[in-house]
Write an enzyme that holds these catalytic residues in place. Structure first.
Site, PDB file in Angstrom:
ATOM      1  N   SER A  52       0.818  -1.217   0.000  1.00 29.92           N
ATOM      2  CA  SER A  52       0.000   0.000   0.000  1.00 29.92           C
ATOM      3  C   SER A  52       0.847   1.260   0.000  1.00 29.92           C
ATOM      4  O   SER A  52       0.423   2.308   0.463  1.00 29.92           O
ATOM      5  CB  SER A  52      -0.935   0.026   1.220  1.00 29.92           C
ATOM      6  OG  SER A  52      -1.876   1.063   1.083  1.00 29.92           O
ATOM      7  N   ASP A  87     -11.172  -3.784  -3.023  1.00 33.47           N
ATOM      8  CA  ASP A  87     -10.472  -2.847  -2.137  1.00 33.47           C
ATOM      9  C   ASP A  87     -11.286  -1.562  -2.028  1.00 33.47           C
ATOM     10  O   ASP A  87     -11.505  -0.866  -3.026  1.00 33.47           O
ATOM     11  CB  ASP A  87      -9.080  -2.550  -2.714  1.00 33.47           C
ATOM     12  CG  ASP A  87      -8.191  -1.796  -1.749  1.00 33.47           C
ATOM     13  OD1 ASP A  87      -8.725  -1.032  -0.922  1.00 33.47           O
ATOM     14  OD2 ASP A  87      -6.956  -1.952  -1.835  1.00 33.47           O
ATOM     15  N   HIS A 142      -8.454  -4.530   1.083  1.00 31.43           N
ATOM     16  CA  HIS A 142      -7.195  -3.793   1.197  1.00 31.43           C
ATOM     17  C   HIS A 142      -6.195  -4.482   2.125  1.00 31.43           C
ATOM     18  O   HIS A 142      -5.002  -4.351   1.936  1.00 31.43           O
ATOM     19  CB  HIS A 142      -7.478  -2.375   1.712  1.00 31.43           C
ATOM     20  CG  HIS A 142      -6.292  -1.456   1.648  1.00 31.43           C
ATOM     21  ND1 HIS A 142      -5.789  -0.982   0.457  1.00 31.43           N
ATOM     22  CD2 HIS A 142      -5.507  -0.936   2.628  1.00 31.43           C
ATOM     23  CE1 HIS A 142      -4.741  -0.200   0.696  1.00 31.43           C
ATOM     24  NE2 HIS A 142      -4.552  -0.158   2.013  1.00 31.43           N
TER      25      HIS A 142
END
Length: 250
Positions: free
Chosen positions: A148, A168, A197
């Site tokens: 991320s 996500d 996510h």
């Protein structure tokens, strides 16, 4: 004014767990080797306190695999610390047969300082220097893993592998798709159907596809084929200027 703006921005960009989920201590009353709570000696993990150019001391852990060809330099997401990821590192080391160097950013876990964009650059620079000096890891045997946090991936001149969940709700999967499209040297991406996510590691295709990537990288020397890296091809692209391998999880 710039420092105030940066400080405010950092509050919205970084979410270190509070309190930290682990502690660092020394064996034998303070004069032994560094240890991490939650890690027993038989796990074969070495703990370091690495000083950065900013003067912070960041916690780094080296997870050694006896038959590893590659070392993964793992940069975790912005709402976790090392104590929450011990089981994941054990699993990745076992299934991928790689060394792993993981670390906490400044202000995360037992690392000193405050989180900021510039400190993250100093952090990974210091940890990379530790890999070179303490373990003799060569740049061409290094895989960079960003969770991320890989917006600069398009600037990297080495094979890029992107993993992203289609469900996500924090960073839409089309963002990962665009990053993959912009990367200079592409490896087949993994779009995990229904993946969110923070749960991609729970899907069986996650480890399976990572293992395929590692297997492909182990079949060096690499051969370039239209800047596209695909499986099941056994000859994978890497130009003479490519010094590292990179995959990222969005």
């Amino acid at each position: 004014m710039g420092n105030v703006t940066s400080s405010v921005a950092a509050r919205f960009a970084f979410f270190p767990p509070e309190p930290a989920t682990y502690e660092v201590f020394r064996e034998r009353g303070g004069d032994g080797r560094l240890c991490l709570t939650g890690l027993s000696p038989e796990k074969n993990v070495e703990v370091h306190l690495v000083e950065t150019r900013a003067g912070n001391r960041v916690v780094a852990t080296f997870w050694r695999h006896p038959r590893a060809r590659f070392t993964v330099l793992y940069s975790h997401g912005n709402a976790a610390d090392l104590g929450q990821m011990l089981d994941l590192f054990l699993e990745l080391r076992a299934h991928l047969r790689v060394n792993i160097m993981s670390y906490d950013y400044s202000g995360y876990g037992a690392s000193t300082g405050k989180p900021s964009e510039f400190n993250t650059y100093y952090d990974i620079e210091a940890v990379y220097d530790c890999l070179k000096k303490e373990y003799g890891i060569r740049q061409e045997d290094l895989i960079l893993y960003g969770q991320s946090n890989i917006d600069k991936i398009r600037q990297v001149n080495c094979p890029v592998f992107v993993i992203h969940g289609t469900a996500d709700d924090i960073v839409d999967w089309t963002h990962g798709k665009r990053l993959w499209e912009l990367s200079k040297i592409k490896y087949d991406p993994l779009w995990i159907k229904g993946g969110g996510h923070c749960n991609l590691e729970t899907y069986p295709e996650y480890i399976k596809h990572l293992r395929k990537f590692i297997n492909a990288m182990e079949k060096l020397p690499l051969v370039k084929q239209n800047n596209q890296i695909r499986l099941p091809t056994s000859t994978i692209t890497e130009s003479k200027h490519n010094k590292c391998l990179r995959f990222g999880k969005r």
